[in-house]
Design an enzyme around this catalytic site. Structure first.
Site, PDB file in Angstrom:
ATOM      1  N   GLU A  99      40.609 -12.835  49.046  1.00  0.00           N
ATOM      2  CA  GLU A  99      40.423 -12.389  50.424  1.00  0.00           C
ATOM      3  C   GLU A  99      41.785 -12.182  51.076  1.00  0.00           C
ATOM      4  OE1 GLU A  99      39.351 -10.987  53.655  1.00  0.00           O
ATOM      5  OE2 GLU A  99      37.593 -11.647  52.507  1.00  0.00           O
ATOM      6  N   ASP A 126      46.026  -8.941  48.092  1.00  0.00           N
ATOM      7  CA  ASP A 126      45.353  -7.679  47.788  1.00  0.00           C
ATOM      8  C   ASP A 126      44.661  -7.788  46.430  1.00  0.00           C
ATOM      9  OD1 ASP A 126      44.575  -5.078  47.291  1.00  0.00           O
ATOM     10  OD2 ASP A 126      46.598  -4.273  47.126  1.00  0.00           O
ATOM     11  N   ASP A 149      34.035  -2.943  53.233  1.00  0.00           N
ATOM     12  CA  ASP A 149      34.203  -1.966  54.314  1.00  0.00           C
ATOM     13  C   ASP A 149      33.730  -0.603  53.823  1.00  0.00           C
ATOM     14  OD1 ASP A 149      35.153  -0.183  56.282  1.00  0.00           O
ATOM     15  OD2 ASP A 149      36.830  -1.505  56.752  1.00  0.00           O
ATOM     16  N   LYS A 153      33.409   7.171  57.812  1.00  0.00           N
ATOM     17  CA  LYS A 153      33.824   8.523  58.192  1.00  0.00           C
ATOM     18  C   LYS A 153      34.301   9.272  56.954  1.00  0.00           C
ATOM     19  CE  LYS A 153      35.137   7.366  62.934  1.00  0.00           C
ATOM     20  NZ  LYS A 153      36.221   7.357  63.938  1.00  0.00           N
ATOM     21  N   ASP A 185      25.053  -2.420  52.949  1.00  0.00           N
ATOM     22  CA  ASP A 185      23.984  -2.048  53.877  1.00  0.00           C
ATOM     23  C   ASP A 185      24.207  -0.643  54.432  1.00  0.00           C
ATOM     24  OD1 ASP A 185      26.185  -2.692  55.391  1.00  0.00           O
ATOM     25  OD2 ASP A 185      25.103  -3.863  56.888  1.00  0.00           O
ATOM     26  N   THR A 222      23.386 -12.982  53.557  1.00  0.00           N
ATOM     27  CA  THR A 222      24.592 -13.106  54.367  1.00  0.00           C
ATOM     28  C   THR A 222      24.355 -12.652  55.808  1.00  0.00           C
ATOM     29  OG1 THR A 222      25.413 -10.866  53.976  1.00  0.00           O
ATOM     30  CG2 THR A 222      25.905 -12.534  52.292  1.00  0.00           C
ATOM     31  N   LYS A 223      25.321 -12.973  56.662  1.00  0.00           N
ATOM     32  CA  LYS A 223      25.213 -12.550  58.055  1.00  0.00           C
ATOM     33  C   LYS A 223      25.259 -11.035  58.165  1.00  0.00           C
ATOM     34  CE  LYS A 223      30.144 -12.730  59.316  1.00  0.00           C
ATOM     35  NZ  LYS A 223      31.129 -13.267  60.265  1.00  0.00           N
ATOM     36  N   PHE A 224      25.955 -10.383  57.233  1.00  0.00           N
ATOM     37  CA  PHE A 224      26.018  -8.928  57.241  1.00  0.00           C
ATOM     38  C   PHE A 224      24.652  -8.338  56.909  1.00  0.00           C
ATOM     39  CE2 PHE A 224      30.332 -10.370  56.248  1.00  0.00           C
ATOM     40  CZ  PHE A 224      31.054  -9.701  57.225  1.00  0.00           C
TER      41      PHE A 224
END
Length: 244
Positions: A99, A126, A149, A153, A185, A222-224
């Site tokens: 992370e 990274d 992420d 776009k 998601d 998960t919360k996501f």
């Protein structure tokens, strides 16, 4: 910027302006945020036993964990709650989380320390560089990438971590029979992930329908995912096995 980019153009070099456009594209933006006292204390007290410093050297997993066991690697674990839950539920496995968000690393260390988790190690760096420099070939049983992420776009799609080169790099790190498990998601990103994996060599889609699988029981909600459900989004899981 590198010394080469700062130096004057030589007879055989590319112009400085062209070199600027050749810099590595990052799949993340590092937004540190403020470290809480609890998070900083966890880093100060637990990093020596649970943290792994980045270095240009392959990890010896037996030495790192003090035993031989299947290794599960997760990239982008956020605040680490689901990663800790998986480590608790599978004590027979070793878990390594990567992370870039410092406060997330601190939160994960704090929660893992309070939970008494011993089969978890963390790297704050990274992930692409960690894969290239630190992970031995055919050393991983599972690779997990949950809700990265989406860079939704169109002009930012190139920043998505799931790209052919990344998957090819990951393939070399997986043992034969090892699996890549991804979840998102964002439907468009799910389609992108599926397209990349279908174009990858030496992988078998474990979906009976040739696309996505139901959420495996080992992946915590998960919360996501809850956020996506609340917004009416779907959630797509992909599971691919390295077959050779």
């Amino acid at each position: 910027m590198t010394e080469q980019e700062n130096s004057a153009k030589t007879e055989n070099s590319e112009p400085v302006e062209k070199q600027k456009h050749m810099r590595k594209i990052r799949s993340f933006v590092k937004r540190e945020g403020r470290m809480t006292n609890r998070q900083q204390t966890a880093i100060d007290t637990l990093w020596a036993t649970m943290g792994v410093d980045y270095q240009d050297k392959l990890i010896d997993f037996k030495e790192l964990f003090g035993r031989e066991a299947p290794v599960v690697l997760e990239i982008g674990f956020g605040m680490g709650k689901s990663l800790i839950e998986m480590a608790q539920n599978a004590p027979e496995k070793n878990f390594l989380g990567i992370e870039v968000h410092g406060p997330g690393v601190g939160a994960c260390l704090a929660d893992a320390g309070e939970a008494g988790v011993s089969n978890l190690r963390l790297i704050n760096h990274d992930a692409v560089e960690v894969l290239e420099k630190m992970i031995p070939e055919k050393s991983l049983a599972t690779f997990q990438l949950y809700f990265p992420d989406p860079w939704h776009k169109a002009r930012h799609n190139k920043r998505r971590i799931v790209q052919p080169a990344f998957i090819e790099n990951m393939r070399h790190k997986l043992a034969i029979g090892g699996v890549i498990h991804m979840a998102t998601d964002w439907e468009n990103y799910a389609e992108h992930m599926l397209e990349v994996m279908q174009g990858a060599t030496d992988f078998k889609n474990l979906s009976s329908t040739g696309d996505y699988v139901e959420r495996p029981e080992w992946r915590p909600l998960t919360k996501f995912e809850n956020r996506g459900n609340n917004l009416g989004h779907g959630v797509w899981d992909l599971l691919f096995e390295r077959i050779r």
